[in-house]
Design a protein around this motif. Structure first.
Motif, PDB file in Angstrom:
ATOM      1  N   GLU A 194       0.836  -1.197   0.000  1.00 61.67           N
ATOM      2  CA  GLU A 194       0.000   0.000   0.000  1.00 61.67           C
ATOM      3  C   GLU A 194       0.869   1.243   0.000  1.00 61.67           C
ATOM      4  N   GLN A 195       0.498   2.214  -0.823  1.00 59.96           N
ATOM      5  CA  GLN A 195       1.211   3.480  -0.849  1.00 59.96           C
ATOM      6  C   GLN A 195       0.377   4.520  -0.115  1.00 59.96           C
ATOM      7  N   ARG A 196       1.007   5.235   0.814  1.00 50.39           N
ATOM      8  CA  ARG A 196       0.317   6.329   1.504  1.00 50.39           C
ATOM      9  C   ARG A 196       1.190   7.558   1.375  1.00 50.39           C
ATOM     10  N   GLY A 197       0.744   8.513   0.609  1.00 50.57           N
ATOM     11  CA  GLY A 197       1.576   9.684   0.333  1.00 50.57           C
ATOM     12  C   GLY A 197       2.833   9.221  -0.374  1.00 50.57           C
ATOM     13  N   GLU A 198       3.982   9.563   0.212  1.00 51.36           N
ATOM     14  CA  GLU A 198       5.264   9.208  -0.386  1.00 51.36           C
ATOM     15  C   GLU A 198       5.722   7.814   0.045  1.00 51.36           C
ATOM     16  N   LYS A 199       5.058   7.274   1.056  1.00 50.53           N
ATOM     17  CA  LYS A 199       5.598   6.074   1.713  1.00 50.53           C
ATOM     18  C   LYS A 199       4.969   4.780   1.203  1.00 50.53           C
ATOM     19  N   TYR A 200       5.845   3.764   1.115  1.00 51.77           N
ATOM     20  CA  TYR A 200       5.369   2.438   0.730  1.00 51.77           C
ATOM     21  C   TYR A 200       5.283   1.537   1.949  1.00 51.77           C
ATOM     22  N   PHE A 201       4.150   0.891   2.088  1.00 50.56           N
ATOM     23  CA  PHE A 201       3.943  -0.018   3.213  1.00 50.56           C
ATOM     24  C   PHE A 201       3.626  -1.421   2.722  1.00 50.56           C
ATOM     25  N   VAL A 202       3.928  -2.377   3.605  1.00 49.00           N
ATOM     26  CA  VAL A 202       3.413  -3.722   3.411  1.00 49.00           C
ATOM     27  C   VAL A 202       2.175  -3.819   4.288  1.00 49.00           C
ATOM     28  N   ARG A 203       1.124  -4.423   3.747  1.00 46.26           N
ATOM     29  CA  ARG A 203      -0.164  -4.434   4.431  1.00 46.26           C
ATOM     30  C   ARG A 203      -0.562  -5.871   4.740  1.00 46.26           C
ATOM     31  N   ILE A 204      -0.781  -6.146   6.013  1.00 47.22           N
ATOM     32  CA  ILE A 204      -1.259  -7.471   6.418  1.00 47.22           C
ATOM     33  C   ILE A 204      -2.671  -7.281   6.971  1.00 47.22           C
ATOM     34  N   SER A 205      -3.646  -7.858   6.281  1.00 50.84           N
ATOM     35  CA  SER A 205      -5.027  -7.747   6.736  1.00 50.84           C
ATOM     36  C   SER A 205      -5.476  -9.096   7.302  1.00 50.84           C
ATOM     37  N   ILE A 206      -5.984  -9.066   8.524  1.00 50.65           N
ATOM     38  CA  ILE A 206      -6.531 -10.291   9.141  1.00 50.65           C
ATOM     39  C   ILE A 206      -7.994 -10.024   9.470  1.00 50.65           C
ATOM     40  N   LYS A 207      -8.844 -10.685   8.689  1.00 52.38           N
ATOM     41  CA  LYS A 207     -10.270 -10.384   8.722  1.00 52.38           C
ATOM     42  C   LYS A 207     -11.031 -11.605   9.227  1.00 52.38           C
ATOM     43  N   ASP A 208     -11.970 -11.394  10.136  1.00 51.25           N
ATOM     44  CA  ASP A 208     -12.791 -12.524  10.575  1.00 51.25           C
ATOM     45  C   ASP A 208     -14.268 -12.167  10.458  1.00 51.25           C
ATOM     46  N   THR A 209     -15.090 -13.204  10.334  1.00 51.92           N
ATOM     47  CA  THR A 209     -16.537 -12.989  10.338  1.00 51.92           C
ATOM     48  C   THR A 209     -17.085 -13.466  11.685  1.00 51.92           C
ATOM     49  N   GLY A 210     -16.391 -13.075  12.747  1.00 51.22           N
ATOM     50  CA  GLY A 210     -16.782 -13.459  14.105  1.00 51.22           C
ATOM     51  C   GLY A 210     -17.759 -12.486  14.729  1.00 51.22           C
ATOM     52  N   ILE A 211     -17.709 -12.418  16.052  1.00 55.28           N
ATOM     53  CA  ILE A 211     -18.715 -11.696  16.846  1.00 55.28           C
ATOM     54  C   ILE A 211     -18.685 -10.177  16.640  1.00 55.28           C
ATOM     55  N   GLY A 212     -17.518  -9.632  16.266  1.00 57.79           N
ATOM     56  CA  GLY A 212     -17.426  -8.178  16.068  1.00 57.79           C
ATOM     57  C   GLY A 212     -17.297  -7.415  17.382  1.00 57.79           C
ATOM     58  N   ILE A 213     -17.111  -6.098  17.264  1.00 60.58           N
ATOM     59  CA  ILE A 213     -16.827  -5.268  18.443  1.00 60.58           C
ATOM     60  C   ILE A 213     -17.927  -4.226  18.635  1.00 60.58           C
ATOM     61  N   HIS A 214     -18.407  -4.112  19.862  1.00 59.12           N
ATOM     62  CA  HIS A 214     -19.399  -3.085  20.188  1.00 59.12           C
ATOM     63  C   HIS A 214     -18.816  -1.696  19.940  1.00 59.12           C
ATOM     64  N   GLU A 215     -19.627  -0.824  19.391  1.00 56.47           N
ATOM     65  CA  GLU A 215     -19.207   0.554  19.102  1.00 56.47           C
ATOM     66  C   GLU A 215     -18.559   1.208  20.333  1.00 56.47           C
ATOM     67  N   GLU A 216     -19.186   1.021  21.497  1.00 52.90           N
ATOM     68  CA  GLU A 216     -18.701   1.727  22.694  1.00 52.90           C
ATOM     69  C   GLU A 216     -17.387   1.162  23.236  1.00 52.90           C
ATOM     70  N   ASN A 217     -16.933   0.014  22.690  1.00 54.64           N
ATOM     71  CA  ASN A 217     -15.654  -0.544  23.143  1.00 54.64           C
ATOM     72  C   ASN A 217     -14.484  -0.175  22.241  1.00 54.64           C
ATOM     73  N   LYS A 218     -14.802   0.424  21.071  1.00 53.49           N
ATOM     74  CA  LYS A 218     -13.751   0.591  20.060  1.00 53.49           C
ATOM     75  C   LYS A 218     -12.596   1.465  20.532  1.00 53.49           C
ATOM     76  N   HIS A 219     -12.888   2.473  21.341  1.00 56.00           N
ATOM     77  CA  HIS A 219     -11.801   3.357  21.777  1.00 56.00           C
ATOM     78  C   HIS A 219     -10.938   2.714  22.876  1.00 56.00           C
ATOM     79  N   LEU A 220     -11.330   1.526  23.356  1.00 58.05           N
ATOM     80  CA  LEU A 220     -10.601   0.877  24.464  1.00 58.05           C
ATOM     81  C   LEU A 220      -9.667  -0.245  24.006  1.00 58.05           C
TER      82      LEU A 220
END
Ligand SMILES: Nc1ncnc2c1ncn2[C@@H]1O[C@H](COP(=O)(O)OP(=O)(O)O)[C@@H](O)[C@H]1O
Ligand SMILES: [Mg+2]
Length: 274
Positions: A194-220
């Motif tokens: 992935e390129q962001r601005g001038e910088k090149y990154f390697v991107r590792i995405s780990i995706k699950d179709t599990g229970i998910g996260i409550h909105e109110e917990n995301k900042h924690l």
């Protein structure tokens, strides 16, 4: 009976001594960091400070429970009452000790970054390395399908291999837990650039179709000791992962919808292999 009580008191003293030594160690490690590390490692320092503060707070809870348990056990034994209640108390004691032991284990892993040398890691091969291979096999054995998408192009990052493995294990274990909690689902891993601005990154995405996260917990999520897993959770996985990734100039991002699933994206500066 008196012998038994003495044994218990000796064990408790031993545990208390161990914890005191652990604190001294953690504090001295933090001091060393403060002197040695450059400013761009600032976030690691902040994370370590928060972890130490959290440890003090968090170790206190299981210890208080253990203390009450022991007092109760003491009384029961005095009454000569060796029934199921005693078994339950001992079980509770062991659970709380296990909890402390899990926390200490995670911290022990974390508290030795100075000694680690950078590796040049071929991301295309990372899931063939020993601990990740075993972990993915074990997850699949539980009936959770894992799909790994690796690019044709070779991608490299420069950091200690054990650190990157530690992060991926933490994130992947969370994905497994999320699928187990929901009762069904799968895990999809994708490695890309992935390129962001001038910088090149390697991107590792780990995706699950599990229970998910409550909105109110995301900042924690990156807070040390934040966990929704009352039994086996330490709440250290993501906070440790965050400070590891940050200290190698990377990013870690989490998108999630309760009931639908979660995607954790790890970005690390791409390394040009000479
Ligand atoms: N893939 C995920 N799906 C759902 N919730 C997650 C996921 N990853 C992390 N979480 C939430 O973030 C919390 C903190 O994760 P972590 O720091 O690894 O601690 P632990 O796994 O010990 O609870 C978890 O307890 C869980 O509530
Ligand atoms: Mg975890």
């Amino acid at each position: 009976l008196e012998i038994k009580n003495n044994v218990i008191i000796t064990i408790l003293n031993g545990v208390a001594n161990l914890i005191a030594i652990a604190f001294e160690k953690i504090n001295s490690i933090a001091e060393q960091f403060k002197m040695k590390e450059a400013l761009d490692r600032y976030e690691k320092l902040v994370a370590i400070g928060r972890i130490i503060a959290g440890v003090a707070h968090e170790i206190n809870n299981p210890l208080s429970i253990m203390q009450l348990d022991i007092a109760e056990l003491d009384q029961k034994l005095d009454e000569g009452n060796y029934d199921k209640e005693i078994t339950d108390i001992i079980k509770s004691l062991l659970e709380e000790i296990q909890r402390i032991s899990n926390i200490v284990k995670q911290l022990k892993d974390y508290a030795k970054p100075a000694a680690l040398n950078d590796d040049i890691i071929n991301l295309n091969e990372i899931f063939k390395t020993y601990p990740l291979k075993i972990l993915t096999k074990n997850i699949q054995k539980k009936g959770i399908p894992i799909n790994i998408n690796i690019p044709k192009q070779k991608l490299y990052v420069k950091m200690p291999l054990t650190r990157l493995i530690q992060v991926i294990m933490n994130v992947l274990t969370n994905a497994e837990d999320a699928v187990m909690e929901k009762g069904n689902g799968s895990i999809h891993i994708d490695i890309s650039r992935e390129q962001r601005g001038e910088k090149y990154f390697v991107r590792i995405s780990i995706k699950d179709t599990g229970i998910g996260i409550h909105e109110e917990n995301k900042h924690l999520l990156f807070e040390p000791f934040f966990t929704t897993k009352p039994k086996e959770g330490t709440g250290l996985g993501l906070s440790i992962s965050y400070s590891i990734i940050k200290s190698y100039d990377g990013e870690i991002e989490i998108n999630s919808k309760r009931g639908v699933g979660t995607e954790v994206i790890i970005l690390l500066p791409a390394h040009k292999k000479a």
